[in-house]
Scaffold this active site. Structure first.
Site, short mmCIF file in Angstrom:
data_model
loop_
_atom_site.label_atom_id
_atom_site.label_comp_id
_atom_site.label_asym_id
_atom_site.label_seq_id
_atom_site.Cartn_x
_atom_site.Cartn_y
_atom_site.Cartn_z
N ASP A 34 0.83 -1.20 0.00
CA ASP A 34 0.00 0.00 0.00
C ASP A 34 0.87 1.26 0.00
O ASP A 34 1.86 1.34 0.73
CB ASP A 34 -0.87 -0.03 1.26
CG ASP A 34 -1.78 1.18 1.37
OD1 ASP A 34 -2.67 1.31 0.54
OD2 ASP A 34 -1.57 2.00 2.29
N GLU A 69 0.99 -0.69 -5.25
CA GLU A 69 -0.13 0.25 -5.28
C GLU A 69 0.48 1.64 -5.43
O GLU A 69 0.65 2.39 -4.47
CB GLU A 69 -0.97 0.16 -4.00
CG GLU A 69 -2.31 0.88 -4.13
CD GLU A 69 -2.42 2.23 -3.43
OE1 GLU A 69 -3.27 3.03 -3.83
OE2 GLU A 69 -1.65 2.51 -2.49
#
Ligand code: GLC
Length: 635
Positions: free
Chosen positions: A269, A311
């Protein structure tokens, strides 16, 4: 017995082998982040940590690692089709999810991304992206046993699991943060913490704001410590300071524990933000790439079957670097979100033209051979218009007005637009804004249903199907947002929830509608139509090798701005040509723009099973029609 022992020895010696093979790179990467003259001790610590982490990996996963390494790049197969979901919005908890594995099978989904299921602060927590632990299960979702039972069942059904590793920040309730607040200097050194505003102010001159409306600025004052903490996202998300090697080593432990739960793909992330440097935007820095590669190479030694997804929702030319470049080529992330394709598909819908899409894709370097994309149209986040201005200018358009047009089109500022999206994080200082809304609502279904206008409903369904048929055929793993397979509309219920109402992204995180799904086979409505068509497309995708991401996508010049045409080549005759019309009226194309996929080769459209009709050397496509043309299907 003998056999089992030999196998175990093999597994151990393969670990040694992997360590020996990767040792030089790991050492180089480590010392380029943490200079050797000061950090010899930490490197030693890393070297003792690696075998410990390997020792703790469950033996069934160790064997799986070896099978995967032998098998090669499983994540590039056309047989993978993904879905993303919030466990509580899908079917309550992990046990509830396990009961719905049959639903995935029915649709053809075999790769599932569960949004964070780890413990988080009460109240606002960015949908779980503020983590109190990296590997425990939040009681609201169940227990660790429930998760292990789920992952086992998924493996039995050849399904893959993706979970997040929120590597950039912890919550302010994470044990390290708590110790820092209590005055422990060691743990204050795990974060970017400053006694006064001097350095924060210097940072602020170059750091952009991620949530300018709800969390302006990048630092939060902590009254207990009487210090400033870097909080790039929300005040309760504390950015980790990876310039401290202990943070890296401890986070490697957290990453491995997460992988040991049976995770196949780890979603890194916000990885673009992982390294901070004064005087820069602190995104996509070379050190962030080195750090990710260091994580990759260490996990390669401990758990080589586990794959990384980047990401990185950043500029197109930056995204591609997360596959690794230079000495890190192939040694960073195996998969990345194709945010470029995603944003440009939305541009093409609004403009009814694929011209900006072509311009951008053509400008990108080819991705490395062993890497692949996640192709998606919607996810849990907003849609950012992350393409570059110069491409807009090159089309003779004004970038500022073009971006404004897109925001107006999607956020209900243009009368004729069918979209019902919402503006997210509009920054009056820069004029930048992002878009929220479910795929169906952005593609006109909500408005068409409100108006009870069958023609508009049909057109919206055609758009929903075309967009999905693109992500199902473009090279990479398609990822469907749960609910989009039945055309779920915006969910406004978040406005009633104090912990969510400030974050407009909840509008596109709806609850799964099991009542409708119960009728899906017999229904005579848009939900059934969308579901059954996607089911059909998924089945087709899986049965054609051309859709595996072994070959690059070849763009065909359409000479008609409304068309988007690309080939998924395979040998001389086994490729597939995807042709789609982004206009709201029928459009024709000259047959010669289709290369060898014209009438002389008796092509067939795999989706309808019919031969397209060529008239005087042209082919006509209905509004939002998509064809998957094949030369090799006439029995
Ligand atoms: C990622 C997530 C997003 C979250 C952010 C901070 O971008 O997708 O939902 O807000 O990271 O963790």
């Amino acid at each position: 017995m003998e056999n089992k022992k030999t196998k175990a020895n093999d597994v151990e010696s393969l670990f040694e082998q992997r360590l020996a093979t990767n040792f030089t790179l790991i050492k180089d990467l480590f010392f380029s982040l943490y200079p050797e003259n000061q950090h010899k001790k930490s490197f030693k610590r890393l070297l003792t940590t690696l075998p410990e982490l390997f020792k703790n990996r469950p033996s069934s996963l160790k064997s799986m690692d070896i099978d995967r390494v032998k098998k090669g790049n499983w994540y590039m197969s056309q047989e993978l089709v993904g879905m993303q979901l919030y466990v509580d919005h899908f079917n309550k908890d992990l046990k509830g999810l396990e009961k719905k594995l049959g639903y995935f099978e029915k649709l053809g989904v075999n790769f599932v991304h569960l949004m964070p299921i780890t413990p988080r602060p009460k109240g606002e927590n960015d949908g779980g992206y503020a983590v109190n632990s990296y590997h425990k299960v939040d009681p609201r979702y169940g227990t660790q046993e429930d998760l292990l039972s789920l992952t086992q069942k998924m493996r039995d059904k050849n399904m893959y699991l993706m979970l997040d590793f929120v590597a950039n920040h912890t919550s302010d309730e994470y044990p390290w943060a708590k110790k820092a607040v209590a005055g422990d200097l060691k743990y204050q050194g795990y974060y970017h913490i400053y006694p006064d505003r001097t350095i924060p102010d210097e940072f602020e001159t170059t750091l952009p704001e991620i949530f300018p409306m709800t969390s302006p600025g990048n630092f939060t004052y902590n009254a207990e410590m009487q210090k400033w903490v870097m909080t790039v996202f929300n005040p309760y998300q504390w950015d980790l300071d990876y310039s401290n090697p202990m943070v890296f080593i401890e986070m490697l432990g957290n990453l491995t524990k997460l992988a040991d739960l049976g995770v196949d793909v780890v979603r890194l992330d916000a990885l673009a933000f992982m390294w901070k440097k004064l005087g820069t935007e602190s995104q996509n820095l070379p050190e962030a790439h080195t750090l990710i590669s260091l994580f990759r190479m260490c996990l390669q030694v401990i758990a080589p079957g586990v794959v990384f997804l980047a990401e990185a929702i950043v500029a197109p030319k930056e995204i591609i670097k997360y596959f690794g470049s230079g000495r890190m080529m192939g040694n960073e992330c195996e998969i990345a979100y194709n945010a470029t394709l995603m944003a440009l598909l939305w541009d093409a819908i609004a403009t009814k033209k694929a011209v900006l899409l072509y311009k951008n894709i053509k400008s990108l370097p080819e991705k490395p051979k062993e890497s692949t994309w996640i192709n998606y149209i919607r996810c849990h986040d907003d849609i950012g218009l992350g393409f570059e201005d110069h491409h807009i200018h090159e089309l003779g358009w004004n970038a500022v007005s073009h971006r404004k047009f897109l925001l107006d089109y999607y956020c209900q500022n243009i009368d004729w637009s069918p979209a019902k999206g919402h503006m997210f994080m509009y920054n009056p200082k820069t004029g930048d804004g992002r878009i929220t809304g479910s795929a169906a609502s952005l593609l006109g279904l909500e408005m068409a249903l409100e108006q009870n206008d069958q023609a508009k409903i049909d057109q919206s369904i055609a758009k929903i199907i075309m967009m999905h048929a693109i992500i199902l055929s473009y090279g990479g793993v398609p990822l469907i947002y749960a609910g989009d397979e039945i055309g779920t509309l915006n969910d406004y219920s978040y406005l009633e929830d104090n912990d969510k109402k400030e974050d407009g992204r909840w509008v596109n995180r709806p609850f799964q509608d099991w009542n409708t799904i119960a009728q899906i086979d017999s229904g005579n409505n848009h939900q059934t139509q969308i579901f059954l068509t996607l089911q059909h497309l998924i089945k087709l995708r899986k049965s054609y090798h051309a859709f595996a991401d072994k070959n690059q996508v070849i763009l065909y010049e359409a000479h008609n701005p409304h068309f988007f045409i690309y080939e998924r080549p395979l040998g001389k005759n086994n490729g597939i040509l995807v042709v789609c019309n982004f206009d709201e009226v029928p459009q024709t194309i000259y047959e010669n723009a289709l290369g060898t996929y014209g009438s002389e080769n008796n092509v067939i459209d795999l989706i309808s099973g019919e031969q397209p009709v060529f008239v005087n050397g042209t082919l006509k496509l209905d509004p939002y029609e998509i064809l998957w043309l094949s030369k090799n299907n006439i029995e």
